[in-house]
Write a protein that holds these residues in place. Structure first.
Motif, PDB file in Angstrom:
ATOM      1  N   ALA A 262       0.849  -1.187   0.000  1.00  0.00           N
ATOM      2  CA  ALA A 262       0.000   0.000   0.000  1.00  0.00           C
ATOM      3  C   ALA A 262       0.883   1.235   0.000  1.00  0.00           C
ATOM      4  O   ALA A 262       1.539   1.549   0.998  1.00  0.00           O
ATOM      5  CB  ALA A 262      -0.919  -0.014   1.213  1.00  0.00           C
ATOM      6  N   LEU A 263       0.923   1.939  -1.113  1.00  0.00           N
ATOM      7  CA  LEU A 263       1.783   3.107  -1.269  1.00  0.00           C
ATOM      8  C   LEU A 263       1.138   4.362  -0.689  1.00  0.00           C
ATOM      9  O   LEU A 263      -0.090   4.472  -0.612  1.00  0.00           O
ATOM     10  CB  LEU A 263       2.085   3.343  -2.751  1.00  0.00           C
ATOM     11  CG  LEU A 263       2.845   2.249  -3.504  1.00  0.00           C
ATOM     12  CD1 LEU A 263       2.950   2.614  -4.987  1.00  0.00           C
ATOM     13  CD2 LEU A 263       4.231   2.040  -2.903  1.00  0.00           C
ATOM     14  N   GLY A 264       1.999   5.325  -0.366  1.00  0.00           N
ATOM     15  CA  GLY A 264       1.519   6.631   0.029  1.00  0.00           C
ATOM     16  C   GLY A 264       1.328   7.537  -1.170  1.00  0.00           C
ATOM     17  O   GLY A 264       1.727   7.216  -2.299  1.00  0.00           O
ATOM     18  N   ARG A 265       0.749   8.725  -0.910  1.00  0.00           N
ATOM     19  CA  ARG A 265       0.433   9.638  -2.008  1.00  0.00           C
ATOM     20  C   ARG A 265       1.671  10.057  -2.796  1.00  0.00           C
ATOM     21  O   ARG A 265       1.642  10.154  -4.022  1.00  0.00           O
ATOM     22  CB  ARG A 265      -0.265  10.883  -1.466  1.00  0.00           C
ATOM     23  CG  ARG A 265      -1.723  10.692  -1.106  1.00  0.00           C
ATOM     24  CD  ARG A 265      -2.593  10.529  -2.344  1.00  0.00           C
ATOM     25  NE  ARG A 265      -2.490  11.644  -3.251  1.00  0.00           N
ATOM     26  CZ  ARG A 265      -3.171  12.793  -3.122  1.00  0.00           C
ATOM     27  NH1 ARG A 265      -3.985  12.966  -2.104  1.00  0.00           N
ATOM     28  NH2 ARG A 265      -3.030  13.752  -4.013  1.00  0.00           N
ATOM     29  N   GLY A 266       2.772  10.310  -2.111  1.00  0.00           N
ATOM     30  CA  GLY A 266       3.963  10.748  -2.814  1.00  0.00           C
ATOM     31  C   GLY A 266       4.475   9.718  -3.789  1.00  0.00           C
ATOM     32  O   GLY A 266       4.862  10.047  -4.919  1.00  0.00           O
ATOM     33  N   ASP A 267       4.477   8.452  -3.379  1.00  0.00           N
ATOM     34  CA  ASP A 267       4.945   7.385  -4.268  1.00  0.00           C
ATOM     35  C   ASP A 267       3.986   7.184  -5.437  1.00  0.00           C
ATOM     36  O   ASP A 267       4.411   6.894  -6.570  1.00  0.00           O
ATOM     37  CB  ASP A 267       5.094   6.081  -3.490  1.00  0.00           C
ATOM     38  CG  ASP A 267       6.308   6.088  -2.562  1.00  0.00           C
ATOM     39  OD1 ASP A 267       7.206   6.927  -2.787  1.00  0.00           O
ATOM     40  OD2 ASP A 267       6.344   5.280  -1.612  1.00  0.00           O
ATOM     41  N   ILE A 268       2.703   7.321  -5.190  1.00  0.00           N
ATOM     42  CA  ILE A 268       1.718   7.189  -6.264  1.00  0.00           C
ATOM     43  C   ILE A 268       1.945   8.267  -7.314  1.00  0.00           C
ATOM     44  O   ILE A 268       1.958   7.993  -8.523  1.00  0.00           O
ATOM     45  CB  ILE A 268       0.286   7.260  -5.680  1.00  0.00           C
ATOM     46  CG1 ILE A 268      -0.013   5.976  -4.902  1.00  0.00           C
ATOM     47  CG2 ILE A 268      -0.741   7.488  -6.789  1.00  0.00           C
ATOM     48  CD1 ILE A 268      -1.306   6.020  -4.118  1.00  0.00           C
ATOM     49  N   ASP A 269       2.148   9.498  -6.856  1.00  0.00           N
ATOM     50  CA  ASP A 269       2.403  10.591  -7.801  1.00  0.00           C
ATOM     51  C   ASP A 269       3.684  10.341  -8.586  1.00  0.00           C
ATOM     52  O   ASP A 269       3.765  10.618  -9.785  1.00  0.00           O
ATOM     53  CB  ASP A 269       2.494  11.918  -7.051  1.00  0.00           C
ATOM     54  CG  ASP A 269       1.159  12.346  -6.459  1.00  0.00           C
ATOM     55  OD1 ASP A 269       0.117  11.816  -6.898  1.00  0.00           O
ATOM     56  OD2 ASP A 269       1.169  13.202  -5.558  1.00  0.00           O
ATOM     57  N   ALA A 270       4.701   9.847  -7.919  1.00  0.00           N
ATOM     58  CA  ALA A 270       5.981   9.595  -8.591  1.00  0.00           C
ATOM     59  C   ALA A 270       5.843   8.514  -9.647  1.00  0.00           C
ATOM     60  O   ALA A 270       6.435   8.610 -10.734  1.00  0.00           O
ATOM     61  CB  ALA A 270       7.045   9.205  -7.562  1.00  0.00           C
ATOM     62  N   GLY A 274       6.728   7.560 -14.191  1.00  0.00           N
ATOM     63  CA  GLY A 274       7.490   6.453 -14.748  1.00  0.00           C
ATOM     64  C   GLY A 274       8.409   5.824 -13.734  1.00  0.00           C
ATOM     65  O   GLY A 274       8.860   6.478 -12.774  1.00  0.00           O
ATOM     66  N   VAL A 275       8.729   4.553 -13.936  1.00  0.00           N
ATOM     67  CA  VAL A 275       9.549   3.812 -12.983  1.00  0.00           C
ATOM     68  C   VAL A 275      10.936   4.419 -12.861  1.00  0.00           C
ATOM     69  O   VAL A 275      11.519   4.493 -11.776  1.00  0.00           O
ATOM     70  CB  VAL A 275       9.646   2.328 -13.425  1.00  0.00           C
ATOM     71  CG1 VAL A 275      10.603   1.558 -12.517  1.00  0.00           C
ATOM     72  CG2 VAL A 275       8.279   1.676 -13.375  1.00  0.00           C
ATOM     73  N   ARG A 276      11.470   4.873 -13.967  1.00  0.00           N
ATOM     74  CA  ARG A 276      12.842   5.402 -13.958  1.00  0.00           C
ATOM     75  C   ARG A 276      12.969   6.664 -13.100  1.00  0.00           C
ATOM     76  O   ARG A 276      14.057   7.002 -12.641  1.00  0.00           O
ATOM     77  CB  ARG A 276      13.310   5.673 -15.382  1.00  0.00           C
ATOM     78  CG  ARG A 276      13.478   4.412 -16.212  1.00  0.00           C
ATOM     79  CD  ARG A 276      13.952   4.723 -17.624  1.00  0.00           C
ATOM     80  NE  ARG A 276      14.109   3.525 -18.426  1.00  0.00           N
ATOM     81  CZ  ARG A 276      13.125   2.942 -19.094  1.00  0.00           C
ATOM     82  NH1 ARG A 276      11.909   3.454 -19.037  1.00  0.00           N
ATOM     83  NH2 ARG A 276      13.350   1.852 -19.796  1.00  0.00           N
ATOM     84  N   ALA A 277      11.853   7.351 -12.911  1.00  0.00           N
ATOM     85  CA  ALA A 277      11.880   8.580 -12.104  1.00  0.00           C
ATOM     86  C   ALA A 277      11.776   8.293 -10.611  1.00  0.00           C
ATOM     87  O   ALA A 277      11.889   9.217  -9.794  1.00  0.00           O
ATOM     88  CB  ALA A 277      10.737   9.498 -12.535  1.00  0.00           C
ATOM     89  N   CYS A 278      11.560   7.023 -10.245  1.00  0.00           N
ATOM     90  CA  CYS A 278      11.356   6.662  -8.847  1.00  0.00           C
ATOM     91  C   CYS A 278      12.694   6.299  -8.193  1.00  0.00           C
ATOM     92  O   CYS A 278      13.651   5.884  -8.853  1.00  0.00           O
ATOM     93  CB  CYS A 278      10.410   5.479  -8.735  1.00  0.00           C
ATOM     94  SG  CYS A 278       8.777   5.781  -9.445  1.00  0.00           S
ATOM     95  N   ASN A 279      12.747   6.400  -6.870  1.00  0.00           N
ATOM     96  CA  ASN A 279      13.940   5.968  -6.156  1.00  0.00           C
ATOM     97  C   ASN A 279      14.024   4.449  -6.146  1.00  0.00           C
ATOM     98  O   ASN A 279      13.065   3.754  -6.465  1.00  0.00           O
ATOM     99  CB  ASN A 279      13.973   6.548  -4.732  1.00  0.00           C
ATOM    100  CG  ASN A 279      12.762   6.104  -3.909  1.00  0.00           C
ATOM    101  OD1 ASN A 279      12.400   4.931  -3.886  1.00  0.00           O
ATOM    102  ND2 ASN A 279      12.154   7.066  -3.207  1.00  0.00           N
ATOM    103  N   SER A 280      15.160   3.941  -5.782  1.00  0.00           N
ATOM    104  CA  SER A 280      15.396   2.494  -5.874  1.00  0.00           C
ATOM    105  C   SER A 280      14.471   1.700  -4.963  1.00  0.00           C
ATOM    106  O   SER A 280      14.050   0.591  -5.292  1.00  0.00           O
ATOM    107  CB  SER A 280      16.859   2.183  -5.549  1.00  0.00           C
ATOM    108  OG  SER A 280      17.184   2.634  -4.242  1.00  0.00           O
TER     109      SER A 280
END
Length: 785
Positions: A262-270, A274-280
């Protein structure tokens, strides 16, 4: 109603090849199946009557009948994978619902109704965002409670924590000044459509099953017994089992994502970006991140969808949803997916899309080595009875043996145009139908059957149930208005396929030998196919053509070929074949031309080849450059006649009128509207590309007010401006003739109904005489006057 229907796996075959037929008998009644040669399909008692020749019986006994269903509606499928067996999860996407009010629609997930397993994000009955979970401890169904608006982009997400039972639903309108196309920008008050809500439902982890992950529908039954593989699914490494889908979705989906917690809002927006824009850390939690724009190149005909996460959970679209569609981030700066693929990450799904009926085969027939080229059909009859309820014909076209010709003349059958009008339901759906016809449309059993059975798919003159335009048409389904004996509701008599039998019947009666090829064959083989013949004829209405077809016809004329365009409204709409399956074509319409819809802004480029859609005229390929004529007017009540023009008496042209009086009215008779000039007519157009040394042999007159000028030539409307019929000098059919390089020539009468007059008075009439003079003159290996 019609109790037996079918289709074939091929439309064009050569001796030695086998054609397979797929049949549905709605009441499981047995049927006979005979092969017949179609000669004259018109049942009008004023003409020569219906003609067919029985060629072969496919079996000495009847075939057992069975009903076969069509699973209509498009979606994307990813085969079942253990990655989808999650406990906690997050699903998210950008969505653009086009019928949020229609009831439950699946957005994405593994929910399987009959199995009682899985989870899915849905559009709820009231149009709001919902989440359904078949949990180990019960079923949870929750809703945002806020209906989504039609044609507005939303960021939607659903998260579930199996340990705590916490569910979060996020539904945020995200309109910009451009991304909705012609949809709204102002969502006010936004509270009526925005929702960020939380629930607690302790139903445990979703039950594990074997259902696929699908987008744009829900799974009713995990296995339908049908598969996709090969042809336009050539990228599938093995056959992929299809479910029985339900609750199909209308609208676009862009950037769907699945994570294993269950992700938080910040991760959902990220994740939207795209996946490449997300942290590891976040990348490690992503199960799948489908980016529909990932395989956009010059075209986007591929049915494959790409997962850009490390999981590699690629999938496929089913039933041909629309690709190359503007996404939630479309800026309007580019109007082709080729130039800004990152802004075209949406797929538009429809609940009435179809690419293939996928019926099981029932019988096959191998083309005998000595069978003459021609138009044939499998004739299906229940109980041996010929009636509108118990009989169907499945046409196919037999070419000469491979690499050979059996005649000096070739007829190019316009399959693309047949597909464009396939199963059109305008008589029952279009408010303009009576105005076009000038009368109440007369419908047959087939029309009523098509209206009742929308699962047979739509025509390129239809709109989807959400009002968007139909881009694709497939031959792999029953096409009930592509049949002998069928009388089209729009025409006073015949249209398309059945009208072309007027021409083939006349050629047979007059003793002309000819080979049959389809425009799909021409697309595949190019001008080399045409160059084998002294004379090439079109059908009565070759309206839909590809760029390769136009080039082939043009090169044939330039190289000395003799060309007879015997119809009207030809070479009009930009048409593309699917590069991996010639049974499917694409056409996108808008801005000009007689059409049922306008394509949305930014979506004119055709997915199959990347070319700009609409009229060929807008791409510099006006029909008059190819055949000397351009579409002038249309009217569907009565047909008219021609009078010879002064140029018809010149020594260069008079041979065309041998046996005809100088003042003789031409074609004031016929099986289609009572005349040779009608339905859709073409004119000489020196200002729109007609060659400079064209002779206008004859010109139509006597058209009524229902014959209206085409809208692409009307730049504005004003009271007292040109109307319809004879008061408008642009409303006319021009018969023309001109010579081309290397001994070639072209002739055209400029009317869709010309061939309907050929058989009048037992084929002894001036329309027949003119056509015969031209064809015999073109066949002779002598220099034309």
């Amino acid at each position: 109603m019609l109790n037996i229907v079918g289709y074939s796996d091929k439309h064009s075959v050569t001796p030695g090849e086998t054609v397979t037929f797929h049949v549905s008998s709605s009441e499981s009644e047995s049927y006979s199946a005979d092969i017949v040669r179609l000669i004259h399909g018109d049942t009008n008692p004023e003409g020569p009557g219906y003609k067919e020749e029985e060629i072969a019986k496919t079996s000495d006994k009847e075939y057992p009948g069975r009903p076969q269903e069509i699973h209509i509606g498009s979606y994307a499928i990813v085969p079942h994978d253990p990655h989808f067996d999650v406990s906690s999860f997050s699903m998210q996407a950008m969505v653009f619902p086009t019928t949020p009010e229609k009831g439950v629609q699946g957005i994405m997930g593994t929910w399987a109704e009959e199995d009682g397993t899985g989870y899915s994000m849905v559009v709820e009955e009231d149009g709001s965002l919902g989440l359904w979970i078949n949990g180990e401890n019960g079923v949870a169904k929750v809703s945002s409670g806020k209906p989504m608006l039609k044609r507005v982009w939303y960021q939607v997400a659903a998260t579930y924590d199996a340990e705590t039972g916490e569910i979060n639903l996020i539904q945020i309108p995200t309109p910009t000044s451009t991304n909705a196309g012609i949809g709204m920008l102002l969502v006010h008050p936004i509270e009526e459509s925005l929702a960020v809500v939380k629930f607690t439902k302790r139903v445990g982890a979703p039950k594990k099953g074997t259902a696929p992950f699908i987008m744009g529908a829900l799974t009713k039954k995990t296995l339908s017994g049908r598969f996709i593989f090969g042809a336009h699914y050539k990228e599938a490494k093995e056959p992929i089992a299809l479910p029985v889908q339900s609750h199909t979705y209308n609208g676009k989906i862009d950037r769907p994502r699945l994570a294993g917690l269950a992700l938080g809002r910040g991760d959902i927006d990220a994740l939207v970006r795209g996946v490449r824009a997300c942290n590891s850390t976040l990348r490690g939690q992503v199960i799948a991140a489908w980016d529909f724009q990932a395989n956009i190149g010059k075209a986007i005909a591929s049915t494959k969808i790409i997962d850009t996460s490390q999981s590699g959970l690629d999938g496929f679209t089913v039933n041909m949803p629309s690709r190359g569609m503007t996404g939630y981030n479309w800026t309007g700066d580019e109007i082709s997916f080729r130039h800004a693929p990152e802004e075209y990450g949406a797929i538009h799904f429809h609940d009435d899309d179809i690419d293939d009926a996928r019926w099981s085969p029932d019988f096959s027939w191998t083309i005998p080595d000595d069978l003459p080229s021609g138009i044939y059909a499998a004739r299906l009859r229940i109980g041996g009875v010929s009636s509108s309820d118990t009989e169907d014909y499945i046409p196919f076209f037999v070419r000469p043996p491979k690499g050979t010709t059996t005649a000096d003349v070739a007829l190019i059958v316009p399959i693309c145009s047949y597909l464009a009008y396939s199963n059109d339901n305008l008589a029952t759906d279009a408010v303009i139908a009576e105005l076009l016809r000038g009368a109440v449309p007369l419908m047959q059993v087939s029309d009523l059957h098509m209206n009742q059975h929308r699962e047979y798919g739509l025509s390129l003159y239809s709109v989807h149930s959400d009002g968007s335009g139909v881009f694709y048409s497939s031959r792999l389904r029953p096409i009930l208005n592509m049949r002998p004996k069928y009388r089209h509701w729009l025409s006073p008599s015949l249209w398309q396929f059945n009208a072309d039998l007027h021409l083939t019947d006349w050629m047979e009666t007059k003793g002309f030998k000819f080979d049959i090829h389809t425009d799909a064959d021409l697309e595949r083989e190019g001008v080399g196919l045409l160059n084998k013949y002294k004379v090439v004829l079109t059908g009565t209405h070759p309206e839909y053509v590809s760029e390769k077809m136009i080039e082939a016809f043009a090169n044939y004329q330039h190289s000395g070929g003799r060309f007879m365009y015997v119809g009207g409204d030809g070479f009009y709409w930009c048409t593309s074949f699917h590069p991996d399956n010639e049974n499917i074509i694409e056409v996108r319409k808008g801005e000009a031309g007689n059409r049922a819809y306008n394509t949305d802004p930014g979506e004119y480029s055709q997915a199959f080849d990347g070319g700009f859609g609409g009229m060929w005229r807008a791409r510099g390929r006006a029909p008059s450059k190819l055949c000397g004529l351009t579409f002038a007017a249309y009217g569907f009540d009565v047909s008219s006649y021609y009078r010879r023009m002064p140029e018809g008496n010149l020594p260069e042209c008079s041979w065309i009128f041998d046996g005809i009086g100088e003042d003789e009215v031409i074609g004031d008779f016929g099986l289609v509207g009572g005349g040779a000039a009608g339905l859709e007519i073409d004119r000489y157009a020196a200002d729109v590309g007609t060659p400079h040394q064209v002779y206008v042999l004859a010109r139509s007159e006597g058209h009524g007010d229902l014959m209206q000028q085409v809208n692409e030539e009307i730049l504005h409307y004003a009271r007292g401006y040109w109307g319809g019929g004879d008061e408008n000098p642009m409303v006319r059919a021009d018969m023309i003739y001109y010579k081309t390089a290397n001994g070639g020539a072209s002739w055209a009468p400029g009317s869709l109904t010309w061939c309907g007059s050929l058989s009048h008075n037992d084929y002894d009439n001036n329309v027949s005489r003119i056509t015969e003079n031209v064809l015999r003159g073109f066949i002779e290996e002598v220099e034309l006057p």
